[in-house]
Design a protein around this motif. Sequence first.
Motif, short mmCIF file in Angstrom:
data_model
loop_
_atom_site.label_atom_id
_atom_site.label_comp_id
_atom_site.label_asym_id
_atom_site.label_seq_id
_atom_site.Cartn_x
_atom_site.Cartn_y
_atom_site.Cartn_z
N UNK B 141 1.04 -1.19 0.00
CA UNK B 141 0.07 0.04 0.06
C UNK B 141 1.04 1.31 -0.05
N UNK B 142 0.46 2.28 -0.99
CA UNK B 142 1.08 3.52 -0.84
C UNK B 142 0.77 4.66 0.27
N UNK B 143 1.03 5.63 0.19
CA UNK B 143 1.03 6.65 1.43
C UNK B 143 -0.47 6.73 1.84
N UNK B 144 -1.32 6.91 0.68
CA UNK B 144 -2.77 7.10 0.85
C UNK B 144 -3.41 5.63 1.35
N UNK B 145 -2.58 4.75 1.50
CA UNK B 145 -3.31 3.26 2.11
C UNK B 145 -3.97 2.68 0.77
N UNK B 146 -3.57 2.88 -0.25
CA UNK B 146 -4.04 2.24 -1.44
C UNK B 146 -3.14 1.52 -2.27
N UNK B 147 -3.49 0.46 -2.76
CA UNK B 147 -2.64 -0.41 -3.59
C UNK B 147 -2.43 0.30 -5.17
N UNK B 148 -1.79 -0.30 -5.96
CA UNK B 148 -1.45 0.02 -7.22
C UNK B 148 -1.64 -1.07 -8.30
N UNK B 149 -1.86 -0.91 -9.52
CA UNK B 149 -1.68 -2.09 -10.30
C UNK B 149 -0.30 -2.28 -10.86
N UNK B 150 0.37 -2.94 -9.99
CA UNK B 150 1.90 -2.86 -10.02
C UNK B 150 2.44 -3.74 -11.29
N UNK B 151 1.58 -4.77 -11.76
CA UNK B 151 2.09 -5.34 -12.94
C UNK B 151 2.01 -4.34 -13.95
N UNK B 152 0.96 -3.59 -14.30
CA UNK B 152 1.04 -2.62 -15.31
C UNK B 152 1.85 -1.67 -14.99
N UNK B 153 2.31 -0.93 -13.89
CA UNK B 153 3.08 0.00 -13.28
C UNK B 153 4.66 -0.40 -13.63
N UNK B 154 5.13 -1.53 -13.37
CA UNK B 154 6.50 -1.83 -13.47
C UNK B 154 6.89 -2.79 -14.67
N UNK B 155 5.78 -3.71 -15.05
CA UNK B 155 6.34 -4.61 -15.97
C UNK B 155 5.69 -4.48 -17.36
#
Lengths: 51, 292
Positions: B141-155
């Motif tokens: 989770x990020x600073x706002x307490x929410x996750x992100x679409x990490x596959x989209x984001x990094x890969x």
Amino acid sequence: MRVNNFLREKKWALAGMGIGLISLAAGVARGETTAVLHKAARICLQCIGIS
Amino acid sequence: MKNQPGKTRLMRRAVQLACLVIANGYWHGFQRVMIYGGGTKRLCVPFLNCYSCPGAYFACPLGSLQSILAASRTVSLYVAGLIIAGGAAVGRLFCGWLCPFGLLQEALSMPRSRRVRLPRWLTSLKYVILLLTLLLPILWLGRAGLGEPYFCKFLCPAGTLEGGVLLVLGRPELRVLVGWLFFWKVAVLAFFLALMPFVFRVFCRTACPLGAFYGLFNAISLWRLERDYTKCTGCGTCREVCPVGVKADENPNHPECFRCLECSKACPAGALRFGVGAARPEVPQRTSFRSQ
């Protein structure tokens, strides 16, 4: 007999399809398509590598 | 229709091209470098196709699944149901016949790439990526307490190619926001693009979480490759023509098989068939016994 064989051989596939279609219908009923639309209709900054 | 793998490949190519055009046919978006925001984006396609592509008419299932996981910490029944039903119906057929990124990889591959075999740890990597794709949006989770679409984001190289490069090049307001993440994603894309001519469908075989998921259904899917043991002569033609090194005479529904169906067309004995009904050896044996 043939139908029984077919059902026995394909039980996992049919179960998977059944679960999938029920989930899909439940998701549509819950309004998840709107959540998908909200995400997909705007530029995804993560997807393009900005955010 | 035996010994015609070339015809099957041609037909598959036509279907892949049609799918590319249908899924990314919003030409106005390419002209004006903007994305489509209409109602069809409620619908997910069953393959990797970035919804930030200016031409995309539909949503990407992986992006949608992760975004909903990250935002609400619940699995989207709609998206999960779609890919479970699809996988249970046809397994990895979507990868072989519909996925535009698969088409790109095949278009860039050299004939020699079809003979490259990958070690098992490398082909197993996609299952780790699948697990991380599903877990990280909830756990990281990020600073706002929410996750992100990490596959989209990094890969995801499909997102960089279809959306990132086009939008960043075409829109100055996005260009000023470019940072290390964009260059990382371009490097990932360049890495896979550089390997594509030498290793057949390198991304699908090593890193695609959607392909990994569908692959799990290959063995049980409704439509699957059936081997008729009474016809198979063990000539090994199916092994020779398989571009990803599946031994179709031993395990025709291996998770790596993306169902190009070239083995079934190449089999000189007609022992491999893709369909719903099983090609069982008992049926012809009993029939011949009765007829005697």
